[in-house]
Design an enzyme around this catalytic site. Structure first.
Site, PDB file in Angstrom:
ATOM      1  N   ASN A 136       2.776  42.826  39.191  1.00 25.40           N
ATOM      2  CA  ASN A 136       3.313  42.106  38.055  1.00 25.40           C
ATOM      3  C   ASN A 136       4.856  42.074  37.819  1.00 25.40           C
ATOM      4  O   ASN A 136       5.242  43.310  37.778  1.00 25.40           O
ATOM      5  CB  ASN A 136       2.664  42.702  36.823  1.00 25.40           C
ATOM      6  CG  ASN A 136       3.198  42.123  35.356  1.00 25.40           C
ATOM      7  OD1 ASN A 136       3.943  41.181  35.245  1.00 25.40           O
ATOM      8  ND2 ASN A 136       3.061  42.987  34.207  1.00 25.40           N
TER       9      ASN A 136
ATOM     10  N   LYS B 166       7.058  40.729  36.007  1.00 23.16           N
ATOM     11  CA  LYS B 166       7.533  40.666  34.659  1.00 23.16           C
ATOM     12  C   LYS B 166       8.846  39.703  34.642  1.00 23.16           C
ATOM     13  O   LYS B 166       8.572  38.561  35.434  1.00 23.16           O
ATOM     14  CB  LYS B 166       7.874  42.111  34.170  1.00 23.16           C
ATOM     15  CG  LYS B 166       6.816  43.054  34.415  1.00 23.16           C
ATOM     16  CD  LYS B 166       6.955  44.500  33.458  1.00 23.16           C
ATOM     17  CE  LYS B 166       5.895  45.295  33.594  1.00 23.16           C
ATOM     18  NZ  LYS B 166       6.107  46.607  33.131  1.00 23.16           N
TER      19      LYS B 166
ATOM     20  N   HIS C  44      -1.159  41.903  28.141  1.00 24.69           N
ATOM     21  CA  HIS C  44      -0.121  42.926  28.476  1.00 24.69           C
ATOM     22  C   HIS C  44       0.152  43.664  27.404  1.00 24.69           C
ATOM     23  O   HIS C  44       0.490  43.026  26.255  1.00 24.69           O
ATOM     24  CB  HIS C  44       0.632  42.654  29.461  1.00 24.69           C
ATOM     25  CG  HIS C  44       1.505  43.612  30.121  1.00 24.69           C
ATOM     26  ND1 HIS C  44       2.527  44.399  29.531  1.00 24.69           N
ATOM     27  CD2 HIS C  44       1.309  44.393  31.298  1.00 24.69           C
ATOM     28  CE1 HIS C  44       2.857  45.359  30.182  1.00 24.69           C
ATOM     29  NE2 HIS C  44       2.228  45.086  31.366  1.00 24.69           N
TER      30      HIS C  44
ATOM     31  N   GLU D  43       3.116  44.716  26.725  1.00 29.00           N
ATOM     32  CA  GLU D  43       4.525  44.393  26.227  1.00 29.00           C
ATOM     33  C   GLU D  43       4.205  42.829  25.522  1.00 29.00           C
ATOM     34  O   GLU D  43       5.181  42.593  24.760  1.00 29.00           O
ATOM     35  CB  GLU D  43       5.264  43.909  27.623  1.00 29.00           C
ATOM     36  CG  GLU D  43       5.817  45.338  28.123  1.00 29.00           C
ATOM     37  CD  GLU D  43       6.068  45.146  29.834  1.00 29.00           C
ATOM     38  OE1 GLU D  43       5.976  44.224  30.107  1.00 29.00           O
ATOM     39  OE2 GLU D  43       6.197  46.425  30.295  1.00 29.00           O
TER      40      GLU D  43
ATOM     41  N   GLU E  13      -4.347  50.230  31.223  1.00 25.08           N
ATOM     42  CA  GLU E  13      -2.712  50.395  31.112  1.00 25.08           C
ATOM     43  C   GLU E  13      -2.337  51.325  30.164  1.00 25.08           C
ATOM     44  O   GLU E  13      -2.045  50.595  29.133  1.00 25.08           O
ATOM     45  CB  GLU E  13      -2.145  49.275  31.405  1.00 25.08           C
ATOM     46  CG  GLU E  13      -2.275  48.316  32.381  1.00 25.08           C
ATOM     47  CD  GLU E  13      -0.986  47.503  32.886  1.00 25.08           C
ATOM     48  OE1 GLU E  13      -0.575  47.593  34.062  1.00 25.08           O
ATOM     49  OE2 GLU E  13      -0.633  46.950  32.158  1.00 25.08           O
TER      50      GLU E  13
ATOM     51  N   GLY F  51       6.074  51.793  33.046  1.00 26.40           N
ATOM     52  CA  GLY F  51       7.508  52.036  33.461  1.00 26.40           C
ATOM     53  C   GLY F  51       8.243  53.378  33.366  1.00 26.40           C
ATOM     54  O   GLY F  51       9.466  53.448  33.396  1.00 26.40           O
TER      55      GLY F  51
ATOM     56  N   SER G 215       2.872  53.148  36.154  1.00 27.14           N
ATOM     57  CA  SER G 215       3.566  53.853  37.208  1.00 27.14           C
ATOM     58  C   SER G 215       2.679  54.231  38.443  1.00 27.14           C
ATOM     59  O   SER G 215       2.929  55.226  38.943  1.00 27.14           O
ATOM     60  CB  SER G 215       3.919  55.172  36.576  1.00 27.14           C
ATOM     61  OG  SER G 215       5.093  54.719  35.437  1.00 27.14           O
TER      62      SER G 215
HETATM   63  P1  PGA Z   1       4.606  49.702  36.082  1.00 29.94           P
HETATM   64  O1  PGA Z   1       4.143  48.603  35.234  1.00 29.94           O
HETATM   65  O2  PGA Z   1       3.924  50.015  37.341  1.00 29.94           O
HETATM   66  O3  PGA Z   1       6.117  49.458  36.342  1.00 29.94           O
HETATM   67  O4  PGA Z   1       4.537  51.057  35.251  1.00 29.94           O
HETATM   68  C1  PGA Z   1       2.890  48.302  35.143  1.00 29.94           C
HETATM   69  C2  PGA Z   1       2.405  47.121  34.211  1.00 29.94           C
HETATM   70  O5  PGA Z   1       3.196  46.793  33.373  1.00 29.94           O
HETATM   71  O6  PGA Z   1       1.604  46.298  34.703  1.00 29.94           O
END
Ligand code: PGA
Length: 253
Positions: A9, A11, A96, A98, A168, A174, A214
């Site tokens: 992803n 983003k 997601h 976000e 997640e 992140g 992560s």
């Molecule tokens: P990350 O993000 O691997 O940077 O923690 C995962 C995601 O948001 O899908």
């Protein structure tokens, strides 16, 4: 046999030129590492989708990161599932954290988006997960159950069986804080048991449930070795071709 999937992803990262070169590197590296029963996917910003779909072929599949719930109309700035499908994409991330947090996307809206994706031949990668507070106060099973119930358990069984789920934990996205393999497996097993209760064990056994938060080349093999973890949804580490490829390789570790 459940599909083993590593989905990146990106983003809101990568301008056009950088995205093309990163994706070309990923295709070249993943080509030699991926087994036949594995799927690699890159979910990129909309501006990249058409070009990446032409470059990637069947080696690395392409997904979007969001879609609108309607097929067309006066929704300035939005992109529909039908449009995404028309440029050669096969997947779309829906729900997601976000999107839930910054764009106020509710379970009811996400249910509509999931239906729109399926109706247009896209496979939804549907995300669920608890916040740090919900983890700390022990409420996470309820949170996850209600996200499933309100957004995807209303689908017909045949439609639901086409969905990929991604667990997640919001506190792990992140942050560098990964859920331990035991913490992740506990939730994945719970999700699968809820699917079995809703749709029966055959469908539950066939659904791929990815872990995200992560995930990196160091922790991927241990996570992917868990019984109910069928791959990963990778944010930060999908922006580096070596790291992404090493996570794809983690299935064979
Ligand atoms: P990350 O993000 O691997 O940077 O923690 C995962 C995601 O948001 O899908």
């Amino acid at each position: 046999m459940r599909k083993k999937i590593v989905a990146g992803n990106w983003k809101m990262n990568m301008d056009y030129a950088d995205g093309i070169s990163l994706f070309s590197e990923i295709v070249n590296m993943v080509r030699d590492e991926k087994n036949g029963d594995q799927e690699a996917i890159i979910c990129a910003p909309f501006i990249h989708l058409n070009s990446l779909a032409k470059l990637g072929g069947t080696i690395v599949h392409i997904g979007a990161q969001n879609c609108h719930q309607n097929e067309s109309g006066a929704y300035t700035g939005e992109i529909s599932a039908k449009m995404i499908k028309s440029v050669g994409c096969s997947y779309v991330i829906i729900g997601h954290s976000e999107r839930r947090q910054y764009f106020a996307e509710t379970d009811a809206l996400l249910a509509e988006k999931t239906k729109a994706a399926l109706a247009n031949g896209l496979t939804p990668i549907f995300c669920i997960g608890e916040t740090l507070d919900e983890r700390n106060n022990g409420d996470y099973f309820n949170v996850i159950k209600s996200q499933l119930t309100n957004a995807v358990f209303g689908l017909a069984a045949e439609d639901f069986s086409k969905v990929i789920l991604a667990y997640e934990p919001v506190w792990a996205i992140g942050t560098g804080l990964t859920a331990s393999s035991d913490q992740a497996q506990e939730v994945h097993a719970f999700i699968r048991s809820e699917i079995a209760a809703q749709f029966g064990s055959e469908i539950a056994e066939g659904i791929s449930i990815l872990y995200g938060g992560s995930c990196n080349p160091k922790n991927a093999a241990e996570l992917f070795a868990q019984q109910d973890i069928d791959g990963g949804l990778i944010g930060g580490a999908s922006l580096k071709s070596r790291d992404f490829t090493d996570i794809v390789k983690a299935f064979n570790a």
